[in-house]
Motif scaffolding. Structure first.
Motif, PDB file in Angstrom:
ATOM      1  N   UNK A  90      11.956  57.006 -28.218  1.00 24.46           N
ATOM      2  CA  UNK A  90      11.381  57.899 -27.052  1.00 24.46           C
ATOM      3  C   UNK A  90       9.925  57.825 -26.639  1.00 24.46           C
ATOM      4  N   UNK A  91       9.287  57.493 -27.818  1.00 22.43           N
ATOM      5  CA  UNK A  91       7.903  57.050 -27.627  1.00 22.43           C
ATOM      6  C   UNK A  91       7.665  55.656 -27.035  1.00 22.43           C
ATOM      7  N   UNK A  92       8.560  54.546 -27.401  1.00 22.03           N
ATOM      8  CA  UNK A  92       8.707  53.459 -26.944  1.00 22.03           C
ATOM      9  C   UNK A  92       8.642  53.525 -25.377  1.00 22.03           C
ATOM     10  N   UNK A  93       9.854  54.154 -25.102  1.00 24.60           N
ATOM     11  CA  UNK A  93      10.313  54.352 -23.737  1.00 24.60           C
ATOM     12  C   UNK A  93       8.758  54.990 -22.646  1.00 24.60           C
ATOM     13  N   UNK A  94       8.267  55.827 -23.345  1.00 27.12           N
ATOM     14  CA  UNK A  94       7.049  56.550 -22.656  1.00 27.12           C
ATOM     15  C   UNK A  94       5.979  55.206 -22.344  1.00 27.12           C
ATOM     16  N   UNK A  95       5.766  54.636 -23.556  1.00 28.80           N
ATOM     17  CA  UNK A  95       4.845  53.724 -23.624  1.00 28.80           C
ATOM     18  C   UNK A  95       5.196  52.597 -22.490  1.00 28.80           C
ATOM     19  N   UNK A 135      17.379  58.966 -37.168  1.00 31.02           N
ATOM     20  CA  UNK A 135      15.980  59.029 -37.645  1.00 31.02           C
ATOM     21  C   UNK A 135      14.966  58.263 -36.511  1.00 31.02           C
ATOM     22  N   UNK A 136      15.737  57.390 -35.872  1.00 34.80           N
ATOM     23  CA  UNK A 136      14.660  56.533 -35.137  1.00 34.80           C
ATOM     24  C   UNK A 136      14.557  56.998 -33.626  1.00 34.80           C
ATOM     25  N   UNK A 137      15.141  58.049 -33.102  1.00 32.29           N
ATOM     26  CA  UNK A 137      15.134  58.615 -31.831  1.00 32.29           C
ATOM     27  C   UNK A 137      13.859  59.096 -31.288  1.00 32.29           C
ATOM     28  N   UNK A 138      13.171  59.720 -32.026  1.00 30.07           N
ATOM     29  CA  UNK A 138      11.781  59.990 -31.856  1.00 30.07           C
ATOM     30  C   UNK A 138      10.675  58.785 -31.385  1.00 30.07           C
ATOM     31  N   UNK A 139      10.955  57.522 -32.352  1.00 27.35           N
ATOM     32  CA  UNK A 139      10.239  56.630 -32.270  1.00 27.35           C
ATOM     33  C   UNK A 139      10.584  55.751 -30.925  1.00 27.35           C
TER      34      UNK A 139
END
Length: 342
Positions: free
Chosen positions: A316-321, A310-314
């Motif tokens: 991935x967003x951290x990685x992009x940032x 459930x935290x994979x979307x979060x």
């Protein structure tokens, strides 16, 4: 008259004048050097050799445990242990960490430049060779109160025992002292050990027997093993420094890395030198365990997935940032050096 060295990390049970040593000045100098080596081995609060071994062998065991988990994943199905990004980080960190840790223990120290002194096993071996004249039989045996003439001490012990016990009472038991002028058994064992170290037979012992070349040459030979030559070249040309093409070409047979058996051999040889120096030559501590005994559960949470689904979307967003921020640094950091035109 000989004087006591200043009190440091090692506690001596007997004063200089209480030791059965004829060359008291040499004993004073030996104790001072022994204090210095004990400080390097165990006392330095930041970088003691013992602490270096603890960290090196713990990190080795931790990585090997993680590597074993990857084998399980091949048999039971993939999990976080085989994630490529995590595996690459662990593997590169392991190799670099081990090369640096082993290299530190092999570091030479220049006595002419004390401001650049290092805490290393190589330094102690070199200093023992430089001060080998202090390692005489009488100092090795009697440095802290043991009797040189262990046979006379045994005769006194037996005579004392006979005055206190009736031989008609049958078999009896008593504890033998391990320290001081009555500890004849310990002194006997120290003489026998120094027979090996000096290459001298028990029938021709003298107080001035010294360390044989075989012992010191043996330590140098171990620390000069090919595995260390390869490891130091790897450190100097690849890991610690980005050597250019010409520089790398000067290192014949430069390796890209070492295998697990070579790291294991390096640890094996270093442990042998440590035990020989600490427990034998300096009559100090015998390391009780190679890998430090954990004071916590080193397997805690290993049975859990690395990242909940459930935290994979979060994540991935951290990685992009994170990547976007670093991309911005390319320009801003450049202009820290090269200001923008007005």
């Amino acid at each position: 008259m000989a004087t006591e060295p200043p009190a440091q990390s090692r506690i001596w049970s007997y004063k200089i004048d209480e030791c059965d040593v004829e060359d008291r000045d040499a004993l004073v100098r030996f104790r001072a050097r022994s204090e210095s080596w004990s400080e390097l081995l165990r006392g330095d609060p930041a970088h003691s050799i013992s602490s270096q071994f603890n960290d090196m062998l713990w990190q080795d065991a931790a990585w090997r445990m993680a590597n074993e988990a990857r084998r399980y994943a091949q048999e039971d199905g993939p999990n976080a242990s085989v994630a490529p990004i995590l595996g690459a980080m662990l593997d590169r960190g392991y190799v670099a960490g081990q090369v640096i840790a082993i290299g530190r223990l092999l570091e030479k120290s220049n006595p002419r430049q004390p401001q650049r002194g290092v805490v290393s096993l190589r330094r102690i071996v070199d200093e023992i060779r430089a001060d080998r004249d202090l390692f005489t039989r009488e100092i090795f045996v009697c440095q802290d109160g043991l009797p040189y003439d262990w046979e006379s001490a045994r005769e006194r012990d037996v005579a004392t025992w006979m005055t206190k016990h009736d031989p008609n009472e049958g078999a009896q038991m008593q504890w033998l002292p391990t320290q001081g002028p009555d500890a004849w058994m310990t002194a006997k064992q120290q003489h026998e050990l120094f027979d090996i170290l000096s290459g001298t037979g028990s029938q021709v012992r003298t107080r001035t027997d010294d360390l044989g070349d075989a012992v010191l040459d043996g330590l140098d030979s171990v620390l000069g093993d090919q595995v260390f030559t390869d490891l130091l070249a790897l450190r100097n040309k690849t890991i610690a420094h980005a050597a250019d093409t010409f520089s790398r070409a000067q290192a014949a047979g430069l390796r890209q890395g070492l295998n697990l058996e070579e790291f294991a051999r390096a640890h094996y040889l270093l442990l042998g030198v440590l035990q020989a120096v600490s427990a034998c030559l300096l009559y100090g501590e015998w390391r009780g365990s190679a890998v430090p005994v954990p004071q916590h559960d080193q397997f805690a949470h290993l049975e859990s997935a690395f990242v909940p689904e459930g935290r994979m979307k979060e994540l991935r967003a951290y990685w992009r940032q994170h990547c976007d921020e670093r991309d911005g640094w390319l320009s801003t950091a450049y202009h820290e050096v090269i200001p923008k035109a007005e």
